[in-house]
Write an enzyme that holds these catalytic residues in place. Structure first.
Site, PDB file in Angstrom:
ATOM      1  N   SER A 157      21.303  48.226  40.302  1.00 18.18           N
ATOM      2  CA  SER A 157      22.347  49.251  40.303  1.00 18.18           C
ATOM      3  C   SER A 157      21.877  50.430  41.131  1.00 18.18           C
ATOM      4  O   SER A 157      20.730  50.871  41.001  1.00 18.18           O
ATOM      5  CB  SER A 157      22.660  49.705  38.874  1.00 18.18           C
ATOM      6  N   GLU A 158      22.771  50.956  41.976  1.00 19.44           N
ATOM      7  CA  GLU A 158      22.359  52.006  42.911  1.00 19.44           C
ATOM      8  C   GLU A 158      21.957  53.307  42.242  1.00 19.44           C
ATOM      9  O   GLU A 158      21.336  54.172  42.866  1.00 19.44           O
ATOM     10  CB  GLU A 158      23.452  52.272  43.958  1.00 19.44           C
ATOM     11  N   ASN A 159      22.303  53.490  40.957  1.00 20.53           N
ATOM     12  CA  ASN A 159      21.879  54.704  40.266  1.00 20.53           C
ATOM     13  C   ASN A 159      20.443  54.611  39.753  1.00 20.53           C
ATOM     14  O   ASN A 159      19.953  55.556  39.133  1.00 20.53           O
ATOM     15  CB  ASN A 159      22.827  55.056  39.125  1.00 20.53           C
TER      16      ASN A 159
END
Length: 461
Positions: A293-295
């Site tokens: 996940s990019e977060n």
């Protein structure tokens, strides 16, 4: 002289922010990781004509949007100015009225520009946003046979960030995905101010420090307790909702996600985007698939329930998730390095349109003021297999599989697989080939509801 960066209150920490200052405010999605005490203090302080740099403006009285509602902002540099399906925000109204100037920036480019600003790097070339409206007017260059866009570094006067704990030296410690934008935002600022849950008496363990104090000018303990609500799906868009075509029910969103999960090969690293793709995580348990996940998390699994969630562990859609063995946390700069560097094998995204040239449009429609680029342009820019999950037609019956995209592009010639509530399509040369059909439907019905050219494959015999 002993270093002591602790301020007595959020109000004291932002007291010198002048009119016309540029302020980066960290935060993810609508509610996560926002420096709420500092933001409320800045609202009370009243500085005007601010330029706000942010991924998302958030919602409610405690996040960046409150400064806009208070008339303190005249410019935005953001990844999200609007979100499809959400009520019109104060930001959208003021942008439409010409009161706020807005620059939309892909999420990975935003953090890289801030990191570069803090690292003394004036500009960099990236494959992200090539061929989109975001690249218009910017220098491009072909490097190793691939077109790149020149992006300039970004520096701000102040950064408002949050962390779990700090010491008087300004060292910060984070929990879960809480570090996401914090390091990049702090590095790009002349003065970085950190709001924390706890300021310890002594010093942090050097091994646990997520951001060294050299990047942090001030720390303050939070004073605002924000009511916490477990996210609920929007009405009519739950996992078991389904569209009807020709009087027959198509696949539910849950069934689409299960179908998509079955198309992912074992041994893959997979990024799941907003919307329907997030549901895929419920259908890979026990398989050798690692979710990214990019977060800032690698190795998460099923979506958590209200009874068993960790508020510091959530996916790109803001949903709380469980961790898998071998999971790790990191900042957003590192996350996008994984994507653009070719370490992630598959990206699953939602879309408004996919066209016959395999172009993707998923961040803005004519009804939106600006849009929500998020990390999508970065995610499709690398050497990655792009899978799109979407309903076959929109709520008005308009096909989403079109000859040519009418909406602004996210990426050119990038889509490899499409999973709709009626079928699965796989890119084969210059056309999409029909690979499977939802129960109860025929190839002729699929073709009738599709504008782009289809290869019906075995279903056309």
């Amino acid at each position: 002289m002993t270093i002591d960066k602790v301020y007595e209150s959020p109000q004291a920490a932002v007291a010198d922010v002048p009119d016309g200052a540029s302020v980066s405010i960290a935060g993810f999605g609508m509610t996560h990781s926002f420096p709420t005490s500092l933001t409320v203090a800045l609202r009370e302080q009243g500085a005007r004509q601010l330029c706000i740099v942010a991924n998302s403006l958030g919602t409610g009285d405690y996040r960046s949007n409150t400064l806009i509602e208070n008339g303190q902002v005249n410019r935005l540099i953001v990844s999200f100015s609007a979100r499809a399906g959400e009520a019109t925000s104060a930001a959208e109204k003021q942008i439409l009225a010409g009161e706020i100037e807005v620059e939309l920036v892909p999420q990975g480019t935003l953090v890289e520009r801030l990191r570069a600003g803090g690292a003394g790097i004036g500009a960099f070339f990236t494959r992200t946003a090539v061929g989109t409206t975001v690249s218009e007017g910017k220098e491009t260059r072909v490097i190793d046979g691939v077109e790149h866009v020149l992006e300039t570094a970004l520096k701000v006067d102040y950064a408002l960030i949050r962390a779990t704990r700090a010491d008087r030296f300004g060292n910060l410690e984070f929990e879960g995905v809480g570090r996401n934008f914090m390091p990049a935002f702090a590095k790009g600022a002349r003065i970085a101010i950190a709001e924390v849950d706890e300021i310890i008496d002594g010093e942090l363990n050097p091994e646990s420090i997520g951001l060294p104090g050299i990047f942090v000018s001030r720390v303050v303990r939070k004073t605002v307790e924000v009511p916490h609500d477990f996210p609920a799906p929007r009405e009519g868009r739950g996992a078991d909702s389904a569209r009807t075509y020709h009087g027959k029910q198509a696949l539910t969103r849950r069934q689409m996600a299960e179908t998509a999960a079955g198309l992912l090969p074992n041994g893959s690293y997979v990024n799941l985007g907003l919307g329907i793709p997030t549901l895929i995580s419920n259908y890979i348990e026990g398989r050798d698939i690692t979710l990214h996940s990019e977060n800032g998390v690698l190795g998460y699994g099923t979506i958590a329930s209200r009874e068993d969630y960790n508020p510091e562990v959530y996916n790109a859609g803001g949903q709380y998730v469980h961790l898998q063995p071998g999971a790790s946390f990191f900042e957003s700069v590192t996350s996008f390095e994984m994507v653009r560097g070719g370490k992630v094998d598959f990206v699953a995204l939602g879309a408004f349109e996919v066209d016959g040239a395999a172009n993707l449009a998923n961040w803005s429609t004519p009804s939106m003021v600006g849009g929500g680029i998020g990390g999508a342009m970065d995610l499709v820019a690398g050497e990655v297999n792009v899978m799109v999950l979407m309903t076959h037609c929109d709520s008005g019956g308009r096909p989403k599989l079109v000859k040519n995209c009418e909406y602004p592009l996210t990426g050119r010639n990038c889509v490899d697989l499409v999973v709709t509530d009626l079928c699965v399509l796989r890119r084969a040369g210059d056309v999409f080939r029909l690979e499977s059909i939802a129960p109860g439907f025929t190839a002729a019905e699929i073709a009738e509801l599709t504008e782009l050219e289809l290869d019906l494959g075995e279903f056309g015999e």
